[in-house]
Design an enzyme around this catalytic site. Structure first.
Site, short mmCIF file in Angstrom:
data_model
loop_
_atom_site.label_atom_id
_atom_site.label_comp_id
_atom_site.label_asym_id
_atom_site.label_seq_id
_atom_site.Cartn_x
_atom_site.Cartn_y
_atom_site.Cartn_z
CG HIS A 72 -2.18 -0.78 1.05
ND1 HIS A 72 -3.32 -0.52 1.75
CD2 HIS A 72 -2.46 -1.83 0.23
CE1 HIS A 72 -4.27 -1.36 1.37
NE2 HIS A 72 -3.77 -2.17 0.45
CE1 TYR A 200 -5.30 3.75 9.28
CE2 TYR A 200 -5.89 3.24 11.54
CZ TYR A 200 -5.11 3.02 10.43
OH TYR A 200 -4.11 2.06 10.46
N PRO A 292 -4.36 -0.11 18.76
CG PRO A 292 -6.29 -1.27 18.19
CD PRO A 292 -5.57 -0.65 19.35
CE LYS A 296 3.50 3.02 13.78
NZ LYS A 296 4.17 2.75 12.52
CE1 TYR A 384 -0.33 2.93 7.64
CE2 TYR A 384 -1.33 3.66 9.70
CZ TYR A 384 -1.33 2.84 8.58
OH TYR A 384 -2.34 1.91 8.43
C1 PHB Z 1 -6.34 -4.61 10.61
O1 PHB Z 1 -6.35 -4.79 9.37
O2 PHB Z 1 -6.76 -5.47 11.42
C2 PHB Z 1 -5.80 -3.30 11.15
C3 PHB Z 1 -5.23 -2.40 10.28
C4 PHB Z 1 -4.73 -1.20 10.77
C5 PHB Z 1 -4.83 -0.92 12.12
C6 PHB Z 1 -5.40 -1.84 13.01
C7 PHB Z 1 -5.90 -3.04 12.52
O3 PHB Z 1 -4.36 0.27 12.60
#
Ligand code: PHB
Ligand code: APR
Length: 389
Positions: A72, A200, A292, A296, A384
């Protein structure tokens, strides 16, 4: 049994460390409380930083990740109306790899036998002894018998609830913790993702995340009060909430379907110092937990393991004691910066019960600033994709 390094815990941290040491001919044994199936059944996230990809490349276990993973170049923040794209490749020259961390654990696990990495599963009453000395040991019970492993070093990769952190004397250790007033309700479904990159979202009603495992399997989250129960969230209620919180553009492309997994996970920030005491080293969730929001968790375990494996290889192969002496401070420097990023992104993207109208305006103003400032987007992007080691 006698070995050079005894590792407690066969999650991603313990397995990755074991493979890196074995690849250099260092004797090690992993002792795991649960079964292999249990370890694989743990719910894990799906984003890998470059450091994690590079470590898998170094041990030659990156084939499936490269075949099935999704590189990505960016991800999105949403404020209820619009998507704000963070073009991490243009801003940092790096990418992230979307690949289930459970699949990474599976790849590490599957290679143990052929690589001569011994893992003892279903070990109970795992106890660490004499970690202050140069001759520590681990005892455990299995199949009705007691066992002992003598080692030069013990590496605690046994997660937040394991015994290793507790083997550091209270007078030596310091814990720093923040528990968040919400959890993440996650749903896994065999439907195509609503967007080709992660989203997000911070909506009036709360946080949402649109992620994926492949082009046909999606992973979504909404934040819920810690008092909520999964049974209060039938699939349709989750899909409705996701469609609202992710915004009209994502909702228009969202495909609904039956959940194949649904669970609520609490959020906390946690750091334990030091990450070394005598002959005991801590790595991964045994030493730190992140919310999450920044993906990280595993990636921080990977940087710990990078530092720790280098230090142990230097000790055993070059009689270099500097690496092990500097491990804790070196690892903690990166841990705290990742903790800060995960905490700050959580603060930006979630509605806290204690927040009022002013705090809401501050969130919207910061998102608007990010939308308009390449400098702000670059700061987010470099955290990130993972700060330099
Ligand atoms: C996930 O795909 O489970 C996932 C992706 C990004 C995050 C947390 C979980 O920040
Ligand atoms: N004895 C032996 N093993 C133990 C004990 C014990 N007493 N207690 C816990 N363990 C094992 C657990 O069963 C688990 O398999 O230690 C392992 C710890 O693994 P994780 O909890 O996955 O932690 P870690 O390897 O540090 O993974 C780091 O990866 O996917 C992400 O979210 C995950 O943040 C986590 C990260």
């Amino acid at each position: 049994m006698k070995t050079q390094v005894a590792i407690v815990g066969a999650g991603p941290a313990g397995l990755l460390l074991g493979h890196l040491l074995r690849a250099e001919g260092i004797d090690c044994v992993i002792v795991e409380r649960a079964s292999a199936d249990y370890v694989l059944g743990r719910i894990r996230a799906g984003v890998l930083e470059q450091i994690t990809v590079q470590l898998m490349e170094r041990i030659g276990l990156d084939a499936r990740m490269k075949a099935e993973g999704l590189p990505h170049d960016g991800f999105n923040l949403a404020d209820g109306d619009r998507l704000i794209r963070i073009d991490i490749h243009a801003l940092t020259g790096k990418r992230v790899m979307v690949y289930g961390q459970t699949e990474l654990t599976r790849d590490l696990m599957a290679a143990c036998e052929e690589r001569g990495l011994q893992v003892v599963y279903d070990a109970s009453d795992v106890t660490l002894h004499d970690v202050d000395s140069d001759s520590p040991s681990i005892t455990y019970a299995k199949d009705g018998a007691s066992h002992r492993i003598d080692a030069r070093f013990i590496c605690g990769c046994d997660g937040f609830h394991g015994p290793s952190r507790k083997a550091v004397p209270a007078a030596v250790g310091s814990a720093f913790e923040l528990v968040y007033p919400f959890g993440w309700l996650g749903i896994l479904a065999d439907v195509p993702p609503c967007n080709h990159e992660l989203i997000y979202a911070n909506h009036e009603r709360g946080f949402a995340l649109a992620s994926m495992r492949s082009e046909t399997r999606s992973r979504y989250y909404v934040d819920v009060p810690v008092t909520e129960k999964v049974e209060d969230w039938p699939d349709e209620r989750i899909w409705d909430e996701l469609a609202t919180r992710l915004g009209p553009e994502a909702a228009a492309h969202m495909t609904r379907g039956p959940s194949i997994e649904k669970s609520i996970a609490p959020l906390r920030s946690f750091v334990f110092e030091p990450m070394r005491h005598g002959s005991l080293f801590l790595a991964g969730d045994s030493a730190h937990i992140v919310p999450p929001t920044g993906a990280k968790g595993l990636n921080l375990a990977a940087s710990d393991v990078h530092y720790l494996s280098s230090a142990l290889i230097g000790y055993f192969k070059a009689a270099d004691h500097d690496g092990i002496a500097g491990y804790s401070s070196r690892a903690l420097a990166r841990v705290w910066k990742s903790e800060r990023f995960s905490w700050s992104l959580t603060k930006l993207m979630h509605r806290f019960p204690s927040d009022g109208a002013f705090e809401r305006r501050m969130q919207l103003a910061e998102l608007d600033y990010i939308a308009q400032s390449e400098t702000a987007r670059r700061a987010i992007a470099e955290n990130y994709v993972g700060l330099p080691l």
